[in-house]
Scaffold this motif. Structure first.
Motif, PDB file in Angstrom:
ATOM      1  N   VAL A  79      -0.506 -24.416  -7.783  1.00 55.40           N
ATOM      2  CA  VAL A  79       0.221 -23.307  -8.419  1.00 55.40           C
ATOM      3  C   VAL A  79      -0.244 -23.135  -9.862  1.00 55.40           C
ATOM      4  O   VAL A  79      -0.534 -22.019 -10.316  1.00 55.40           O
ATOM      5  CB  VAL A  79       1.744 -23.561  -8.369  1.00 55.40           C
ATOM      6  N   LEU A  80      -0.312 -24.227 -10.594  1.00 54.68           N
ATOM      7  CA  LEU A  80      -0.727 -24.150 -11.996  1.00 54.68           C
ATOM      8  C   LEU A  80      -2.167 -23.665 -12.111  1.00 54.68           C
ATOM      9  O   LEU A  80      -2.508 -22.887 -13.009  1.00 54.68           O
ATOM     10  CB  LEU A  80      -0.561 -25.513 -12.668  1.00 54.68           C
ATOM     11  N   GLY A  81      -3.020 -24.115 -11.206  1.00 52.72           N
ATOM     12  CA  GLY A  81      -4.413 -23.667 -11.243  1.00 52.72           C
ATOM     13  C   GLY A  81      -4.539 -22.167 -11.008  1.00 52.72           C
ATOM     14  O   GLY A  81      -5.394 -21.506 -11.593  1.00 52.72           O
ATOM     15  N   ASN A  82      -3.683 -21.625 -10.146  1.00 53.20           N
ATOM     16  CA  ASN A  82      -3.730 -20.193  -9.835  1.00 53.20           C
ATOM     17  C   ASN A  82      -3.105 -19.315 -10.907  1.00 53.20           C
ATOM     18  O   ASN A  82      -3.551 -18.190 -11.136  1.00 53.20           O
ATOM     19  CB  ASN A  82      -3.011 -19.918  -8.509  1.00 53.20           C
ATOM     20  N   PHE A  83      -2.045 -19.814 -11.585  1.00 50.89           N
ATOM     21  CA  PHE A  83      -1.219 -18.917 -12.394  1.00 50.89           C
ATOM     22  C   PHE A  83      -1.111 -19.284 -13.873  1.00 50.89           C
ATOM     23  O   PHE A  83      -0.670 -18.458 -14.677  1.00 50.89           O
ATOM     24  CB  PHE A  83       0.201 -18.847 -11.807  1.00 50.89           C
ATOM     25  N   GLN A  84      -1.504 -20.491 -14.260  1.00 43.15           N
ATOM     26  CA  GLN A  84      -1.240 -20.915 -15.635  1.00 43.15           C
ATOM     27  C   GLN A  84      -1.970 -20.047 -16.659  1.00 43.15           C
ATOM     28  O   GLN A  84      -1.437 -19.767 -17.739  1.00 43.15           O
ATOM     29  CB  GLN A  84      -1.607 -22.389 -15.821  1.00 43.15           C
ATOM     30  N   SER A  85      -3.171 -19.585 -16.340  1.00 45.07           N
ATOM     31  CA  SER A  85      -3.921 -18.775 -17.297  1.00 45.07           C
ATOM     32  C   SER A  85      -3.394 -17.347 -17.397  1.00 45.07           C
ATOM     33  O   SER A  85      -3.761 -16.606 -18.304  1.00 45.07           O
ATOM     34  CB  SER A  85      -5.402 -18.736 -16.897  1.00 45.07           C
ATOM     35  N   ARG A  86      -2.503 -16.974 -16.474  1.00 46.37           N
ATOM     36  CA  ARG A  86      -1.983 -15.606 -16.451  1.00 46.37           C
ATOM     37  C   ARG A  86      -0.670 -15.453 -17.211  1.00 46.37           C
ATOM     38  O   ARG A  86      -0.181 -14.337 -17.400  1.00 46.37           O
ATOM     39  CB  ARG A  86      -1.779 -15.159 -14.995  1.00 46.37           C
ATOM     40  N   HIS A  87      -0.087 -16.597 -17.659  1.00 48.22           N
ATOM     41  CA  HIS A  87       1.218 -16.533 -18.300  1.00 48.22           C
ATOM     42  C   HIS A  87       1.307 -17.557 -19.423  1.00 48.22           C
ATOM     43  O   HIS A  87       0.779 -18.665 -19.313  1.00 48.22           O
ATOM     44  CB  HIS A  87       2.336 -16.801 -17.278  1.00 48.22           C
ATOM     45  N   ARG A  88       1.970 -17.167 -20.474  1.00 46.42           N
ATOM     46  CA  ARG A  88       2.207 -18.091 -21.580  1.00 46.42           C
ATOM     47  C   ARG A  88       3.324 -19.069 -21.189  1.00 46.42           C
ATOM     48  O   ARG A  88       4.378 -18.660 -20.709  1.00 46.42           O
ATOM     49  CB  ARG A  88       2.607 -17.301 -22.819  1.00 46.42           C
ATOM     50  N   ASN A  89       3.089 -20.365 -21.402  1.00 47.74           N
ATOM     51  CA  ASN A  89       4.116 -21.389 -21.187  1.00 47.74           C
ATOM     52  C   ASN A  89       4.677 -21.368 -19.758  1.00 47.74           C
ATOM     53  O   ASN A  89       5.892 -21.355 -19.546  1.00 47.74           O
ATOM     54  CB  ASN A  89       5.264 -21.219 -22.193  1.00 47.74           C
ATOM     55  N   LEU A  90       3.794 -21.383 -18.770  1.00 48.00           N
ATOM     56  CA  LEU A  90       4.252 -21.304 -17.385  1.00 48.00           C
ATOM     57  C   LEU A  90       5.132 -22.494 -17.011  1.00 48.00           C
ATOM     58  O   LEU A  90       6.128 -22.336 -16.289  1.00 48.00           O
ATOM     59  CB  LEU A  90       3.050 -21.231 -16.439  1.00 48.00           C
ATOM     60  N   LEU A  91       4.810 -23.688 -17.487  1.00 47.16           N
ATOM     61  CA  LEU A  91       5.630 -24.857 -17.165  1.00 47.16           C
ATOM     62  C   LEU A  91       7.072 -24.662 -17.646  1.00 47.16           C
ATOM     63  O   LEU A  91       8.022 -25.021 -16.948  1.00 47.16           O
ATOM     64  CB  LEU A  91       5.036 -26.120 -17.788  1.00 47.16           C
ATOM     65  N   THR A  92       7.232 -24.091 -18.816  1.00 41.76           N
ATOM     66  CA  THR A  92       8.579 -23.819 -19.336  1.00 41.76           C
ATOM     67  C   THR A  92       9.303 -22.828 -18.441  1.00 41.76           C
ATOM     68  O   THR A  92      10.510 -22.969 -18.170  1.00 41.76           O
ATOM     69  CB  THR A  92       8.496 -23.280 -20.768  1.00 41.76           C
ATOM     70  N   LEU A  93       8.587 -21.814 -17.967  1.00 43.97           N
ATOM     71  CA  LEU A  93       9.198 -20.826 -17.081  1.00 43.97           C
ATOM     72  C   LEU A  93       9.630 -21.452 -15.764  1.00 43.97           C
ATOM     73  O   LEU A  93      10.699 -21.130 -15.227  1.00 43.97           O
ATOM     74  CB  LEU A  93       8.211 -19.688 -16.823  1.00 43.97           C
ATOM     75  N   LEU A  94       8.827 -22.353 -15.232  1.00 39.84           N
ATOM     76  CA  LEU A  94       9.190 -23.030 -13.988  1.00 39.84           C
ATOM     77  C   LEU A  94      10.431 -23.902 -14.189  1.00 39.84           C
ATOM     78  O   LEU A  94      11.341 -23.914 -13.346  1.00 39.84           O
ATOM     79  CB  LEU A  94       8.035 -23.882 -13.492  1.00 39.84           C
ATOM     80  N   GLU A  95      10.473 -24.628 -15.292  1.00 39.49           N
ATOM     81  CA  GLU A  95      11.625 -25.485 -15.583  1.00 39.49           C
ATOM     82  C   GLU A  95      12.880 -24.647 -15.780  1.00 39.49           C
ATOM     83  O   GLU A  95      13.958 -24.976 -15.279  1.00 39.49           O
ATOM     84  CB  GLU A  95      11.347 -26.330 -16.826  1.00 39.49           C
ATOM     85  N   ARG A  96      12.755 -23.526 -16.488  1.00 45.04           N
ATOM     86  CA  ARG A  96      13.900 -22.652 -16.747  1.00 45.04           C
ATOM     87  C   ARG A  96      14.458 -22.088 -15.435  1.00 45.04           C
ATOM     88  O   ARG A  96      15.663 -22.027 -15.238  1.00 45.04           O
ATOM     89  CB  ARG A  96      13.474 -21.519 -17.688  1.00 45.04           C
ATOM     90  N   ARG A  97      13.546 -21.711 -14.539  1.00 43.94           N
ATOM     91  CA  ARG A  97      14.007 -21.163 -13.253  1.00 43.94           C
ATOM     92  C   ARG A  97      14.648 -22.255 -12.399  1.00 43.94           C
ATOM     93  O   ARG A  97      15.633 -22.010 -11.693  1.00 43.94           O
ATOM     94  CB  ARG A  97      12.833 -20.521 -12.509  1.00 43.94           C
ATOM     95  N   ALA A  98      14.113 -23.469 -12.470  1.00 43.31           N
ATOM     96  CA  ALA A  98      14.719 -24.577 -11.729  1.00 43.31           C
ATOM     97  C   ALA A  98      16.132 -24.855 -12.229  1.00 43.31           C
ATOM     98  O   ALA A  98      17.037 -25.146 -11.440  1.00 43.31           O
ATOM     99  CB  ALA A  98      13.851 -25.830 -11.861  1.00 43.31           C
ATOM    100  N   GLU A  99      16.337 -24.730 -13.541  1.00 42.63           N
ATOM    101  CA  GLU A  99      17.678 -24.915 -14.099  1.00 42.63           C
ATOM    102  C   GLU A  99      18.654 -23.911 -13.501  1.00 42.63           C
ATOM    103  O   GLU A  99      19.824 -24.235 -13.256  1.00 42.63           O
ATOM    104  CB  GLU A  99      17.652 -24.746 -15.621  1.00 42.63           C
TER     105      GLU A  99
END
Length: 446
Positions: A79-99
């Protein structure tokens, strides 16, 4: 790809306009490659803001958490390989959505961080927010004038972006006006992001929402997507104006909130274009679209141009910025190019001669054109002059687009002796022209 481009040579004359207009070499076009990530809601209703179907959500979470640690880590890596370059702070977005999906974790006591982030990924989707159109601009001075050209200004354009499902959102561009009135726009960032919701509050008429962006993000990265049920199908046609009151400047914009069935007027406010507050408007005049706030109080009261009967322009006063009732019809359709209806094209612009109000008129075959009205300075209910012929009208050589036969703007501004006028063509892309104020006023009929 640079989407501030010139059209093909054979279609360069986009619209018919007054000879006094100076068409700038500025074109803002929709770019489907610009995407945001927004919540994906497996739901029983096909509406973007409908409640999540908890049973389906729990099933998805159960499947993710049933993956082994190594398998979940590999999936997250992909997932990170496919999308990380397309969005700023993708890990933060994933964590926020998990919350936001905590309820779906309730029956599980053990899971890895990789599994948690992967759950966040399963409840997000990319959305090309300007895939269909980028149009109906308004323009104000940037609160930050650092780097402005000598004798010129930094400016901000707000734009209506439309993507899949005809959902409208609010986005922005940075630009510069030189001393001679020439306009240039900074290219849009490749990245785009949604704000963090800071607060929600139930108020009369709906919900007030405060949001904030990361100040490190470029202005063009900031996208305000529908946040409430009243906005669920669109935030449309923001008419920004810099409002001055006792030395304080606030940028307000009326906009149309659309839920797929009904419309109403709401208000957004900001001082820095980083933090925003959105509020529903109350009163009989707020049940329609096309409201535009004067840039200052008149005789100690707020003033608004509105069109609550779908046909005529009204002047309304209020002591409460959020409540608008009554009003007096001051401009009615008079000329053939506006027989269907007349509406405003942004907030009135204060001149020495009076209040300049840009208008739109709708004529045969639902053809939209832009005109102008001059209102008296001390008593804007008095019309001093108006356009007998459009200032700008669709040109047959290029009138096809998302909505054919339309030219439209949500707000212009004064720069010295000129009016800077951004406008949309066929509800598809945006263009900018300037006109000398003296020439514009001389074209009006007393």
């Amino acid at each position: 790809m640079d989407h501030i481009s010139r059209p093909p040579k054979q279609t360069e004359d986009v619209v018919s306009q007054s000879p006094a207009f100076n068409r700038q070499e500025v074109y803002l076009r929709p770019n489907p490659a610009r995407v945001i990530v927004r919540p994906f809601r497996p739901a029983t209703e096909p509406r973007d803001l409908s409640p999540v179907d908890k049973t389906r959500a729990n099933h998805i979470v159960d499947r993710v958490l049933a993956l082994g640690t190594e398998e979940a880590t590999l999936e997250l890596t992909e997932v990170l390989g496919n999308f990380q370059s397309r969005h700023r702070n993708l890990l933060t977005l994933l964590e926020r959505r998990a919350e936001e999906m905590e309820d779906a974790f309730a029956s599980h006591t053990l899971f890895t961080r990789a599994q948690r982030l992967l759950v966040g990924a399963y409840f997000l989707n990319e959305y090309s927010f300007e895939a269909s159109a980028l149009f109906n601009p308004s323009i104000v001075l940037d609160p930050d004038q650092s780097g402005a050209l000598e004798g010129g200004h930094r400016v901000i354009l707000s734009l209506r972006a439309v993507g899949e499902g005809h959902i409208s959102s609010l986005t922005f561009r940075s630009g510069f006006i030189a001393a001679d009135g020439s306009v240039s726009m900074a290219p849009a960032s490749r990245l785009a992001s949604l704000p963090r919701v800071e607060s929600r509050e139930s108020v009369e008429g709906g919900e007030a929402v405060e949001v904030g962006f990361d100040p490190a993000e470029e202005l063009s990265e900031r996208v305000i997507f529908p946040l409430t049920l009243s906005q669920s199908n669109g935030i449309e046609d923001a008419r920004f104006v810099t409002f001055e009151d006792e030395g304080r400047r606030t940028n307000y914009a009326t906009y149309t909130a659309y839920n797929g069935l009904a419309i109403r007027s709401e208000l957004i406010e900001t001082t820095d274009f980083v933090s925003f507050r959105m509020m529903p408007l109350r009163g009989s005049a707020a049940r329609n679209k096309g409201m535009a706030l004067f840039p200052r109080k008149i005789a100690g009261r707020y003033a608004m141009i509105a069109r609550q009967d779908n046909e005529n322009l009204y002047l309304i006063y209020s002591d409460d910025l959020y409540a608008w009732d009554g009003g007096t019809a001051i401009v009615k359709p008079r000329f053939p190019w506006e027989f269907v209806q007349i509406g405003n094209c942004g907030s009135p612009i204060e001149l020495d001669e009076g209040w300049l109000l840009l208008t739109h008129g709708v004529g045969p075959i639902r053809k939209y054109s832009i005109g102008a009205v001059l209102l008296a300075k001390e008593d804007p209910s008095k019309v001093l002059a108006r356009s007998s012929q459009p200032l700008i009208r669709p040109e047959p050589s290029e009138r096809e687009g998302y909505v054919p036969n339309v030219v439209y703007t949500c707000g212009a501004m004064r720069h010295g002796s000129r009016i800077i006028l951004p406008y949309a063509v066929s509800d598809t892309f945006c263009h900018v022209s300037t006109i000398e104020i003296a020439d514009l006023l001389s074209s009006l009929t007393p």
